[in-house]
Design a protein around this motif. Structure first.
Motif, short mmCIF file in Angstrom:
data_model
loop_
_atom_site.label_atom_id
_atom_site.label_comp_id
_atom_site.label_asym_id
_atom_site.label_seq_id
_atom_site.Cartn_x
_atom_site.Cartn_y
_atom_site.Cartn_z
N GLY A 44 0.80 -1.22 0.00
CA GLY A 44 0.00 0.00 0.00
C GLY A 44 0.82 1.25 0.00
N GLY A 45 0.12 2.32 0.06
CA GLY A 45 -1.29 2.53 0.20
C GLY A 45 -2.07 2.50 -1.10
N SER A 46 -3.23 3.08 -1.05
CA SER A 46 -4.18 2.97 -2.15
C SER A 46 -3.67 3.61 -3.44
CB SER A 46 -5.53 3.54 -1.76
OG SER A 46 -5.45 4.91 -1.48
N THR A 47 -2.91 4.69 -3.37
CA THR A 47 -2.38 5.33 -4.57
C THR A 47 -1.33 4.44 -5.23
OG1 THR A 47 -2.81 7.53 -3.68
CG2 THR A 47 -1.22 7.39 -5.49
N ILE A 48 -0.40 3.91 -4.44
CA ILE A 48 0.64 3.02 -4.97
C ILE A 48 0.00 1.74 -5.51
CG2 ILE A 48 2.67 1.63 -4.35
CD1 ILE A 48 3.17 4.70 -4.59
N ASN A 49 -0.98 1.20 -4.80
CA ASN A 49 -1.68 0.01 -5.30
C ASN A 49 -2.28 0.29 -6.67
OD1 ASN A 49 -1.06 -1.15 -2.83
ND2 ASN A 49 -3.15 -1.04 -2.05
N SER A 50 -2.91 1.44 -6.83
CA SER A 50 -3.54 1.80 -8.11
C SER A 50 -2.49 1.96 -9.20
CB SER A 50 -4.34 3.10 -7.97
OG SER A 50 -5.46 2.89 -7.15
N LEU A 51 -1.35 2.55 -8.86
CA LEU A 51 -0.27 2.73 -9.82
C LEU A 51 0.20 1.38 -10.37
CD1 LEU A 51 1.69 4.74 -11.17
CD2 LEU A 51 3.16 4.50 -9.16
N PHE A 52 0.39 0.41 -9.48
CA PHE A 52 0.81 -0.93 -9.91
C PHE A 52 -0.31 -1.62 -10.69
CE2 PHE A 52 4.35 -0.17 -7.24
CZ PHE A 52 5.32 -1.11 -7.56
N LEU A 53 -1.55 -1.45 -10.26
CA LEU A 53 -2.68 -2.08 -10.95
C LEU A 53 -2.83 -1.55 -12.37
CD1 LEU A 53 -5.13 -4.04 -10.65
CD2 LEU A 53 -6.47 -2.00 -10.08
N GLU A 54 -2.77 -0.23 -12.54
CA GLU A 54 -2.97 0.35 -13.86
C GLU A 54 -1.87 -0.06 -14.84
OE1 GLU A 54 -3.11 4.60 -14.09
OE2 GLU A 54 -1.05 4.85 -13.45
N LYS A 55 -0.73 -0.45 -14.33
CA LYS A 55 0.35 -0.94 -15.19
C LYS A 55 0.31 -2.47 -15.31
CE LYS A 55 3.23 3.05 -14.26
NZ LYS A 55 3.62 3.54 -15.55
N ASN A 56 -0.77 -3.06 -14.75
CA ASN A 56 -1.00 -4.51 -14.83
C ASN A 56 0.16 -5.31 -14.21
OD1 ASN A 56 -2.87 -6.50 -15.44
ND2 ASN A 56 -1.93 -6.94 -17.42
N LEU A 57 0.66 -4.83 -13.08
CA LEU A 57 1.82 -5.45 -12.44
C LEU A 57 1.49 -6.29 -11.21
CD1 LEU A 57 4.28 -2.40 -12.69
CD2 LEU A 57 4.25 -4.48 -14.11
N ILE A 58 0.24 -6.33 -10.79
CA ILE A 58 -0.12 -7.12 -9.61
C ILE A 58 -0.50 -8.53 -10.06
CG2 ILE A 58 -1.71 -7.37 -7.67
CD1 ILE A 58 -1.94 -4.30 -7.63
N ASP A 59 0.25 -9.52 -9.56
CA ASP A 59 0.03 -10.91 -9.95
C ASP A 59 -0.87 -11.66 -8.98
OD1 ASP A 59 1.95 -11.08 -12.27
OD2 ASP A 59 3.31 -10.44 -10.67
N GLU A 60 -0.78 -11.32 -7.70
CA GLU A 60 -1.56 -12.00 -6.68
C GLU A 60 -2.06 -10.98 -5.67
OE1 GLU A 60 0.14 -15.64 -4.95
OE2 GLU A 60 1.76 -15.48 -6.43
N ILE A 61 -3.18 -11.30 -5.06
CA ILE A 61 -3.72 -10.47 -3.99
C ILE A 61 -4.05 -11.38 -2.81
CG2 ILE A 61 -5.58 -8.94 -3.23
CD1 ILE A 61 -5.90 -8.07 -6.17
N PHE A 62 -3.50 -11.03 -1.64
CA PHE A 62 -3.87 -11.66 -0.38
C PHE A 62 -4.67 -10.62 0.39
CE2 PHE A 62 -0.17 -14.00 -1.73
CZ PHE A 62 -0.44 -15.30 -1.36
N LEU A 63 -5.95 -10.87 0.54
CA LEU A 63 -6.84 -9.89 1.15
C LEU A 63 -7.51 -10.48 2.38
CD1 LEU A 63 -8.28 -7.15 1.06
CD2 LEU A 63 -9.97 -8.20 -0.47
#
Length: 176
Positions: A110-129
């Protein structure tokens, strides 16, 4: 390079309480899960605001803080030599550098801005929520913004305690 997003949220979808007492509502079991998975991965990425809320680097892990002004934190970085780094590298360049240094995966916390930055570049492979059984007055969600549709598949879930669940998602290429 695999990016694993590790987050906890309330059942109303918030990751931080409005009064900044975000740590108090997360269960001991979630804290243990977070510690174990991030320690196993060994390297964590976070935004400047998340780092400032935590107050110091997390022990037994390399901490990398994304900020627009890394020079401002040189003294803090020197204090925690080899365990804390500040950078303004774009996510894809940072991940490429880490992979070249031999790191196969990183934990994004995190936080939410950094998470969005990685998401918009399609860089998140897994999520543990982790979902905690509380409803809080919160001001942040997991992602600050979402500009497209990103598909994930639930691969596992488990109870961390009587009321808390952990969901594990993998990114899919499904364009439904």
């Amino acid at each position: 390079m695999r990016v694993k997003l590790i987050m906890v949220q309330s059942i109303n979808g918030k990751i931080r309480m409005s009064d900044d007492s975000q740590r108090s509502w997360s269960s001991a079991e979630d804290k243990e899960h977070f510690y174990n998975i991030t320690k196993d991965i060994g390297i964590i990425l976070m935004g400047r605001k998340t780092f400032e809320e935590i107050g110091s680097p997390l022990k037994n892990r390399i901490n990398i803080v994304l900020t627009g002004n890394p020079e401002k934190y040189k003294e803090v970085e020197l204090k925690y030599d080899k365990y804390l780094y500040f950078t303004d590298n774009p996510p894809e360049i940072l991940l490429d550098k880490l992979e070249k240094k031999g790191y196969p995966e990183v934990a994004l916390i995190g936080g939410s801005t950094i998470n969005s930055l990685f998401l918009e570049k399609n860089l998140i492979d897994e999520i543990f929520l982790t979902i905690e059984p509380v409803i809080i007055e919160g001001d942040l969600s997991i992602f600050k913004y979402v500009n497209d549709k990103y598909n994930f598949k639930l691969t596992d879930f488990k109870k961390l305690n009587e009321d808390t669940i952990l969901l594990h998602y993998l990114k899919t290429d499904d364009k439904k």
